[in-house]
Write an enzyme that holds these catalytic residues in place. Structure first.
Site, mmCIF file in Angstrom:
data_model
loop_
_atom_site.group_PDB
_atom_site.id
_atom_site.type_symbol
_atom_site.label_atom_id
_atom_site.label_comp_id
_atom_site.label_asym_id
_atom_site.label_seq_id
_atom_site.Cartn_x
_atom_site.Cartn_y
_atom_site.Cartn_z
ATOM 1 N N GLY A 35 3.421 2.706 10.530
ATOM 2 C CA GLY A 35 2.939 1.810 11.785
ATOM 3 C C GLY A 35 2.939 0.343 11.589
ATOM 4 O O GLY A 35 3.450 -0.338 12.279
ATOM 5 N N ALA A 36 1.938 0.146 10.582
ATOM 6 C CA ALA A 36 1.587 -1.447 10.345
ATOM 7 C C ALA A 36 0.938 -1.418 9.172
ATOM 8 O O ALA A 36 0.417 -0.294 8.383
ATOM 9 C CB ALA A 36 0.832 -2.000 11.529
ATOM 10 N N MET A 37 0.517 -2.768 8.607
ATOM 11 C CA MET A 37 -0.344 -3.102 7.236
ATOM 12 C C MET A 37 -1.041 -4.010 7.507
ATOM 13 O O MET A 37 -0.767 -5.040 8.068
ATOM 14 C CB MET A 37 0.820 -3.079 6.231
ATOM 15 C CG MET A 37 0.083 -3.371 4.915
ATOM 16 S SD MET A 37 -0.774 -1.716 4.448
ATOM 17 C CE MET A 37 -2.140 -2.738 3.550
ATOM 18 N N GLU A 38 -2.335 -3.958 7.169
ATOM 19 C CA GLU A 38 -3.456 -4.699 7.393
ATOM 20 C C GLU A 38 -3.720 -5.888 6.401
ATOM 21 O O GLU A 38 -4.524 -6.440 6.141
ATOM 22 C CB GLU A 38 -4.736 -3.924 7.493
ATOM 23 C CG GLU A 38 -5.097 -3.430 5.975
ATOM 24 C CD GLU A 38 -4.879 -2.037 5.708
ATOM 25 O OE1 GLU A 38 -5.678 -1.458 4.940
ATOM 26 O OE2 GLU A 38 -3.708 -1.552 6.401
ATOM 27 N N GLU A 88 -9.415 4.260 6.524
ATOM 28 C CA GLU A 88 -8.642 4.576 7.559
ATOM 29 C C GLU A 88 -9.339 5.565 8.542
ATOM 30 O O GLU A 88 -9.323 5.353 10.039
ATOM 31 C CB GLU A 88 -7.384 5.554 6.943
ATOM 32 C CG GLU A 88 -6.570 4.862 6.270
ATOM 33 C CD GLU A 88 -5.926 3.407 6.825
ATOM 34 O OE1 GLU A 88 -6.043 3.300 8.039
ATOM 35 O OE2 GLU A 88 -5.421 2.722 6.194
ATOM 36 N N GLU A 97 0.884 -1.270 -0.058
ATOM 37 C CA GLU A 97 -0.024 0.106 -0.078
ATOM 38 C C GLU A 97 0.765 1.244 -0.055
ATOM 39 O O GLU A 97 1.821 1.299 0.707
ATOM 40 C CB GLU A 97 -0.960 -0.010 1.107
ATOM 41 C CG GLU A 97 -1.976 1.223 0.901
ATOM 42 C CD GLU A 97 -2.937 1.177 2.372
ATOM 43 O OE1 GLU A 97 -3.648 1.990 2.437
ATOM 44 O OE2 GLU A 97 -2.753 0.349 3.087
ATOM 45 N N GLU A 140 -5.314 -2.537 13.040
ATOM 46 C CA GLU A 140 -4.848 -3.520 11.733
ATOM 47 C C GLU A 140 -5.897 -4.709 11.523
ATOM 48 O O GLU A 140 -6.326 -5.071 10.801
ATOM 49 C CB GLU A 140 -3.515 -3.876 11.858
ATOM 50 C CG GLU A 140 -2.576 -2.699 11.754
ATOM 51 C CD GLU A 140 -2.791 -1.770 10.833
ATOM 52 O OE1 GLU A 140 -3.184 -1.906 9.538
ATOM 53 O OE2 GLU A 140 -2.432 -0.510 11.196
ATOM 54 N N HIS A 161 -9.376 -3.738 10.248
ATOM 55 C CA HIS A 161 -9.323 -3.469 8.905
ATOM 56 C C HIS A 161 -9.687 -4.804 8.121
ATOM 57 O O HIS A 161 -10.085 -4.562 6.985
ATOM 58 C CB HIS A 161 -7.972 -3.169 8.345
ATOM 59 C CG HIS A 161 -7.572 -1.766 8.337
ATOM 60 N ND1 HIS A 161 -8.372 -0.760 7.576
ATOM 61 C CD2 HIS A 161 -6.552 -0.921 8.595
ATOM 62 C CE1 HIS A 161 -7.781 0.494 7.524
ATOM 63 N NE2 HIS A 161 -6.610 0.329 8.322
#
Length: 863
Positions: free
Chosen positions: A270-273, A329, A130, A307, A310
């Site tokens: 921060g992080a990815m879902e 988001e 992303e 996450e 999501h």
């Protein structure tokens, strides 16, 4: 989507502008994707097989996106074709309505410093797709409205890559001989390519399970380096709590047999879902009492929840195009805020939400980078992962919750999931579901999605006998590209507080502001009253209301709404700190709050928040022009007065609340918070005993909260204890990147006169690595938030930032672009500083070869 090239007047680099109005559905769909990876750090070979289907009646070719791909060959229905990429696109003419397109490319993960696509981190291979990273892995129509089911085979050397993870559920691990192995992962749920993920490397797992509300058992695993495994327990507990909460609050159940999280040291965000395989910045996974503060523990829980949530708000129902980014988001931030409020102190969480919004998003809305939560154009989508999209987007969802009520909101959310499961949708689809479920017209409310800027609510009250009439009017200032703004639909909570009794009189009112002015009355009033406004921060607005300092102090002691009570103290502080007046009224209000805490009518966590002064940056944001030196001088004088007047009471608070152990209950966290606030005030008061207490707390601390609290209390002193603590902290935590980041940040935020020199020296420290986004943010990003020193009259702070930005741009344009934001506030400062900041922005824009990411941000900042 169609694009239009625009040449910025100050640069020779063209910006390709993508516009919402030009959206067109994809010409080709890709129902199924099979990927075969031969994984290796220097060179990875990717073979992709796409089942493509023509979408509609047209004869347009299949156009695939790619970036930095070395293409070996391309086949259509098994026949090699002579396909030559043109820049970042590959165009294939297909005669029929269906075809199988296969390609083979070679990519270089170890050389990928952009951390987008497939890259190497500490010897492991990791993806981030992303927003547009998948095109750096293989040829594909890289847009969120192309949804596909994926089958992914990963093959690699056993010794270097013993763990092979991807989306979905795994097959059987194959032994290929010659020290190699392979596994196939299958994800049956159609997803856009930005949710694709793989991880390969030497990892170990903390395993657990969760039984869903329908009785399915899900295997859970959090993967880390072996040494970090003990610090993953909190993240696992947060994951299980999130899964249970989403079932209860939204009726959403997890839908695969496995859920994996991987902690990564090098990560842009921060992080990815990614579906079933969340990839996290390690700072939002790894936590224990020795290395993580209470705030870190809370952040880990919130990000794990975000996450996971999501999975439905972003994955099962995804975005049609990137203009709809806040659809996933903003909505998911609101969901993680609800979760966090339910897990701890709802009042303190709400104050923290608002403080963050005002620190970052309000200035964004007031400057050249302002944009709606659904923008209508962009040049580089990575630049729109902003506080407006996330935090203001969450506030817009919260307003819907307020307007429709909890039950109405839940009915709308259920309808949204029922209607759009498995689809790529728009913000309009979300609002339409809310309208259908609630039978309410949200036409005017849609303007929150279309208009930038922070509305201002002017409040005027008039008393006639026992009746108080309150007039509420709204206005919204011009923002870039939007000079005239129609009126907004604003839910606004207010109440009246008796000036004699100190009690709320009657019920709280929810007023819906839709016109230029709204009048309401409070009747039957038998005593003087004060207004409690925007209770719970019911709308992301600025409230302009006349109130004396005495009235604000009274509300700070008596208002029954926690946010409004805290807000009264903030307004009082801002009023005092805007002048050179004696801060006695502010000092007295702090004393009243301390007394309420001592009497047990306020909990420690709230007291700790209420007695903190607004930051220098926030004080500056309230002024027409930021007076850097005056703000610092006045705030320091007020802090010193609060510290010295109540020195005995700070000692009492410190002794009562310190030593709270390692428990993570709201009570224990509140006690630690207040103890550390008290310690900071004590050190400010200047006694040797306070410095000694801070040094003792540092040495004896059993939590990072207390150790860092002590270091932070000492950081602005000129004492041997400060130097000893800094040296010990670095030696004690050497090799732990997440903790060493705190060491850099503490020094970058210091108010000492030598801070700028110290930061310049730290840029040459062996542990400073600008290629690591966390380390860059910890030092350079933190320094840019230090209003006093970043805005040094010499302009040295601006030159430092711009120099780092240009250097990092060659490595990682996303990280570099984010450094441009502080310079975008140049119009808020005096003419001399304006000229200095503008000169650095012009230097950035005029630099040959500057990335599109940086060019867009710097050009918009100059507008």
């Amino acid at each position: 989507m169609a694009g239009m090239q625009m040449l910025d007047a100050r640069a020779a680099t063209p910006l390709d502008i993508v516009r919402l109005k030009d959206y067109r559905p994809p010409d080709w769909l890709v129902p199924n994707v099979a990927l075969d990876f031969d994984l290796d750090g220097p060179v990875t070979v990717v073979r992709a097989t796409l089942s493509v289907v023509r979408n509609g009646l047209h004869d347009r070719p299949l156009v695939l996106d790619g970036s930095r791909l070395e293409t070996s060959w391309v086949e259509i229905d098994g026949a090699r074709v002579n396909a030559t990429p043109q820049g970042d696109t590959l165009t294939l003419a297909i005669a029929g309505d269906r075809a199988t397109v296969t390609s083979e490319v070679r990519i270089q993960p170890a050389a990928n410093s952009r951390l987008m696509g497939l890259y190497a981190s500490e010897g492991r291979l990791v993806t981030q797709c992303e927003a547009e990273g998948f095109r750096a892995i293989t040829w594909f129509p890289d847009r969120p409205d192309v949804l596909s089911s994926y089958t992914v085979r990963l093959a690699a050397d056993k010794a270097r890559y013993p763990v092979l993870l991807s989306n979905g559920d795994p097959g059987v691990l194959e032994d290929l001989g010659d020290g190699r192995h392979a596994i196939t992962w299958t994800d049956p749920w159609p997803k856009p390519c930005y949710l694709f993920a793989l991880v390969a490397g030497d990892l170990v797992a903390r395993e657990d399970s969760f039984t869903t509300m329908s009785g399915r058992k899900v295997r859970l695993a959090i993967w880390t380096a072996e040494a970090d495994l003990p610090r993953s327990a909190h993240a696992m507990a947060a994951l299980k709590a999130s899964m249970a909460w989403d079932e209860q609050a939204y009726g959403r159940e997890y839908d695969l047999g496995e859920f994996n999280i991987v902690a990564v040291a090098d990560f842009n965000a921060g992080a990815m879902e990614n579906k079933g395989l969340n990839i996290f910045n390690s700072k939002y996974v790894l936590a224990d009492a020795e290395t993580a503060t209470d705030a870190d523990f809370d952040a880990v829980a919130a990000v794990v929840a975000h996450e996971y949530f999501h999975n439905w708000t972003g994955n099962r129902v995804t975005c049609r195009d990137w203009f709809q980014l806040s659809l996933k988001e903003g909505l998911t931030v609101f969901r993680d805020q609800q979760f966090s409020a339910d897990q701890g102190s709802a009042a303190v969480r709400r104050i923290d939400d608002v403080r963050g919004l005002r620190a970052v998003q309000f200035p964004e809305d007031a400057g050249p980078l302002a944009h709606p939560i659904r923008p209508d154009h962009y040049a580089e989508i990575a630049n729109f992962y902003t506080a407006t999209i996330y935090n203001k987007g969450a506030e817009v969802i919260r307003m819907l919750h307020t307007l429709l009520g909890a039950d109405g909101y839940r009915r709308g959310a259920d309808l949204y999931f029922d209607r759009h499961d498995g689809q790529a949708v728009t913000c309009e689809d979300w609002l339409a579901a809310m309208e259908s479920a609630s039978k309410r017209d949200l036409g005017q409310f849609r303007r929150w999605y279309e208009q930038a800027g922070t509305p201002r609510i002017e409040v005027h009250a008039a008393r006639a006998g026992r009746i108080l009439t309150v007039a509420l009017s709204q206005r919204l200032a011009a923002t870039p590209g939007q000079s005239v703004k129609p009126l907004m639909h604003i839910p606004f909570r207010l109440a009246v507080i008796g000036r004699t009794s100190g009690k709320r009189i009657g019920a709280e009112r929810l007023v819906e502001l839709t016109g230029p002015e709204t009048r309401i009355t409070f009747e039957g009033l038998d005593e003087p009253v004060l207004l409690s406004l925007n209770r719970g921060f019911s709308a992301p607005v600025v409230v302009d209301a006349q109130a004396s300092r005495a009235d604000l102090a009274f509300l700070a002691a008596a208002d029954d709404d926690p946010f409004a009570r805290w807000e009264a103290m903030q307004r009082l502080a801002l009023d005092v700190l805007a002048t050179d007046d004696d801060p006695a009224e502010l000092v007295a209000a702090v004393g009243a709050t301390l007394a309420a805490g001592e009497a047990g009518s306020l909990d420690a966590a709230f007291v700790a928040e209420a007695v903190l002064l607004p930051t220098e940056a926030f004080i500056g944001d309230q002024a027409k022009m930021v007076d850097v030196e005056a703000i610092h001088r006045r705030r320091e004088a007020a802090r010193t007065a609060i510290a010295t007047v109540f020195e005995d009471r700070w000692w009492a608070a410190y002794r009562r609340h310190s030593g709270s152990g390692t428990a993570l209950t709201p009570e224990a966290k509140g006690a630690r918070r207040l103890a550390n606030v008290a310690l900071a005030y004590l050190v400010t008061a200047g006694s040797a005993d306070a410095v000694a207490a801070a040094a003792t707390q540092y040495a004896d601390a059993v939590t990072m909260t207390d150790r860092l609290g002590a270091l932070t209390a000492l950081i602005n002193t000129s004492t041997p204890e400060r130097d000893t603590a800094l040296a010990d902290f670095h030696a004690r935590f050497a090799g732990n990147n997440d903790v060493i980041d705190k060491w850099f940040t503490a020094q970058a935020l210091a108010s000492r006169s030598d801070t700028l020199d110290r930061v310049e020296a730290l840029l040459g420290h062996p542990d400073f690595n600008p290629a690591n986004p966390n380390r860059l943010r910890a030092l350079v990003g933190a320094f840019a938030a230090n209003q006093r020193h970043f805005h040094a009259a010499s302009g040295a702070g601006y030159r430092l930032l711009a120099g780092q930005l240009l250097a990092v741009d060659k490595i990682n344009p996303q990280s570099a672009a984010r450094l441009a934001v502080p310079l975008g506030r140049w119009k808020r400062f005096d003419p001399a500083r304006q000229a200095l900041m503008r000169a650095e922005l012009e230097r950035i824009v005029g630099t040959a070869g500057v990335s599109k990411d940086v060019l867009e941000m710097a050009s918009r900042a100059l507008a």
